[in-house]
Scaffold this motif. Structure first.
Motif, PDB file in Angstrom:
ATOM      1  N   ARG A 130      -8.989   1.476  29.766  1.00  0.00           N
ATOM      2  CA  ARG A 130      -9.239   0.040  29.877  1.00  0.00           C
ATOM      3  C   ARG A 130      -7.886  -0.662  29.804  1.00  0.00           C
ATOM      4  O   ARG A 130      -7.081  -0.397  28.908  1.00  0.00           O
ATOM      5  N   LEU A 131      -7.645  -1.579  30.738  1.00  0.00           N
ATOM      6  CA  LEU A 131      -6.405  -2.337  30.753  1.00  0.00           C
ATOM      7  C   LEU A 131      -6.578  -3.618  29.954  1.00  0.00           C
ATOM      8  O   LEU A 131      -7.537  -4.369  30.159  1.00  0.00           O
ATOM      9  N   THR A 132      -5.662  -3.884  29.044  1.00  0.00           N
ATOM     10  CA  THR A 132      -5.697  -5.082  28.212  1.00  0.00           C
ATOM     11  C   THR A 132      -4.335  -5.770  28.305  1.00  0.00           C
ATOM     12  O   THR A 132      -3.508  -5.429  29.143  1.00  0.00           O
ATOM     13  N   CYS A 133      -4.098  -6.747  27.437  1.00  0.00           N
ATOM     14  CA  CYS A 133      -2.812  -7.459  27.351  1.00  0.00           C
ATOM     15  C   CYS A 133      -2.441  -8.124  28.663  1.00  0.00           C
ATOM     16  O   CYS A 133      -1.262  -8.248  29.011  1.00  0.00           O
ATOM     17  N   PHE A 134      -3.432  -8.578  29.412  1.00  0.00           N
ATOM     18  CA  PHE A 134      -3.170  -9.250  30.682  1.00  0.00           C
ATOM     19  C   PHE A 134      -2.277 -10.473  30.464  1.00  0.00           C
ATOM     20  O   PHE A 134      -2.523 -11.295  29.585  1.00  0.00           O
ATOM     21  N   GLY A 135      -1.213 -10.580  31.272  1.00  0.00           N
ATOM     22  CA  GLY A 135      -0.347 -11.754  31.227  1.00  0.00           C
ATOM     23  C   GLY A 135       0.578 -11.829  30.038  1.00  0.00           C
ATOM     24  O   GLY A 135       1.124 -12.894  29.751  1.00  0.00           O
ATOM     25  N   ALA A 136       0.818 -10.694  29.355  1.00  0.00           N
ATOM     26  CA  ALA A 136       1.664 -10.735  28.163  1.00  0.00           C
ATOM     27  C   ALA A 136       3.084 -11.192  28.479  1.00  0.00           C
ATOM     28  O   ALA A 136       3.712 -11.895  27.683  1.00  0.00           O
ATOM     29  N   VAL A 137       3.607 -10.809  29.645  1.00  0.00           N
ATOM     30  CA  VAL A 137       4.962 -11.215  30.019  1.00  0.00           C
ATOM     31  C   VAL A 137       5.032 -12.721  30.244  1.00  0.00           C
ATOM     32  O   VAL A 137       5.957 -13.394  29.786  1.00  0.00           O
ATOM     33  N   ARG A 138       4.024 -13.251  30.940  1.00  0.00           N
ATOM     34  CA  ARG A 138       4.031 -14.702  31.188  1.00  0.00           C
ATOM     35  C   ARG A 138       3.812 -15.480  29.897  1.00  0.00           C
ATOM     36  O   ARG A 138       4.372 -16.563  29.715  1.00  0.00           O
ATOM     37  N   ALA A 139       2.973 -14.941  28.999  1.00  0.00           N
ATOM     38  CA  ALA A 139       2.698 -15.647  27.749  1.00  0.00           C
ATOM     39  C   ALA A 139       3.897 -15.593  26.805  1.00  0.00           C
ATOM     40  O   ALA A 139       4.100 -16.508  26.004  1.00  0.00           O
ATOM     41  N   ALA A 140       4.704 -14.527  26.904  1.00  0.00           N
ATOM     42  CA  ALA A 140       5.811 -14.355  25.962  1.00  0.00           C
ATOM     43  C   ALA A 140       6.897 -15.394  26.175  1.00  0.00           C
ATOM     44  O   ALA A 140       7.450 -15.931  25.213  1.00  0.00           O
ATOM     45  N   THR A 141       7.212 -15.669  27.435  1.00  0.00           N
ATOM     46  CA  THR A 141       8.249 -16.665  27.719  1.00  0.00           C
ATOM     47  C   THR A 141       8.162 -17.057  29.184  1.00  0.00           C
ATOM     48  O   THR A 141       7.657 -16.303  30.021  1.00  0.00           O
ATOM     49  N   GLN A 142       8.644 -18.220  29.495  1.00  0.00           N
ATOM     50  CA  GLN A 142       8.532 -18.740  30.847  1.00  0.00           C
ATOM     51  C   GLN A 142       9.544 -18.084  31.785  1.00  0.00           C
ATOM     52  O   GLN A 142      10.532 -17.495  31.351  1.00  0.00           O
TER      53      GLN A 142
END
Length: 302
Positions: A130-142
């Motif tokens: 199962r894939l999780t952590c969707f968008g972690a890079v975008r959420a971490a910083t702009q």
């Protein structure tokens, strides 16, 4: 032993106060922008495909950021390697590769990028990943801000163009897929070529190219790892996918199966005491629908 990989979110297994629902709750790291975290969680609700675990419930406006997904008995990939005592068998890695590539292809067909794939983002369940952590890079910083030292992001899985602040794009997911497969096969996201199993080495090395234009397309990865065999109609997932043929009995080592069963039994056996009406809800720990009560069951999962 497998190398340490950061987890881009706080995760808990939690049960509602009435004991009716068990969920996986995620909340942002202290260094993550809560607003961006919630935007990515909202987007993930619309992800398609059999191997993704999107958000099902989100924090109400004004609450601290969190989202909840249905609980599936599973082990994060780094824990799976630890339980196994080292890298996973080639058969297991091949099945993971095809399943993840199939689901990334579906996401890209929705004009979305995962932008957070890393070993900690992959949960190993008995029937597949199962894939999780969707968008972690975008959420971490702009975009435009270097991400090399951002807390929670795995530098070994972060595409070079995104590490310097570039916008996440589909070929960045291919790089992250290669790093995650390398980790599953060796315990390291950037192993020496000789450490990779010969059957997986060519595709993983191409995925890890620093030049995005040299990375393979997801369809080519699937073809290479399945011998080009066709299986039904993957686009609608109403028929078996290519990964289904690889996820049959024996695809997981026995130790991992036992650990998943043990986790499931432990969660089911966790005592849940209904709160007294005169007691307020406790404020500690991420909420599930509403703030957890003193009798709610919570288990931290890494």
């Amino acid at each position: 032993m497998p190398a340490h990989t950061p987890v881009p979110e706080h995760r808990f297994i939690a049960r509602s106060a009435d004991g009716d629902r068990t969920v996986l709750v995620s909340s942002p790291l202290e260094t993550t922008d809560p607003q961006r975290f919630m935007v990515e969680a909202e987007t993930s609700r619309y992800l398609l495909g059999p191997w993704v675990l999107p958000a099902a419930e989100l924090a109400a406006p004004g609450e601290r950021a969190w989202h909840a997904r249905p609980y599936v008995p599973a082990l994060p990939l780094p824990i799976a390697l630890a339980v196994n005592g080292g890298p996973l068998p080639e058969r297991t890695v091949r099945a993971l590769a095809v399943a993840m590539a199939e689901n990334l292809a579906v996401m890209h067909g929705q004009n979305l990028t995962h932008a957070g794939l890393c070993p900690a983002a992959v949960l190993i369940a008995a029937d597949g990943p199962r894939l999780t952590c969707f968008g972690a890079v975008r959420a971490a910083t702009q975009d435009g801000v270097a991400r090399r030292q951002v807390a929670g992001l795995d530098p070994g899985s972060l595409p070079p163009e995104q590490a310097t602040g570039g916008q996440p794009r589909p070929l960045g997911d291919v790089y992250a897929l290669g790093a995650t497969l390398a980790y599953a096969a060796t315990g390291y996201t950037m192993p020496e070529g000789a450490e990779l199993p010969p059957a997986l080495r060519p595709v993983v090395e191409r995925c890890l190219s620093r030049d995005p234009t040299r990375r393979p397309q997801l369809a080519d990865i699937i073809d290479e790892l399945t011998g080009g065999a066709q299986a039904g109609a993957p686009a609608g997932f109403t028929a078996p996918t290519r990964a289904d043929a690889l996820l049959g009995p024996g695809w997981l080592p026995a130790r991992l199966v036992a650990a998943i069963v043990h986790q499931s039994a432990s969660v089911l056996a966790a005592e849940v005491r209904l709160p007294q009406r005169s007691q307020p809800h406790a404020s500690s720990g991420p909420p599930v629908g509403a703030p957890p009560s003193p009798g709610s069951a919570h288990h931290r999962t890494h």
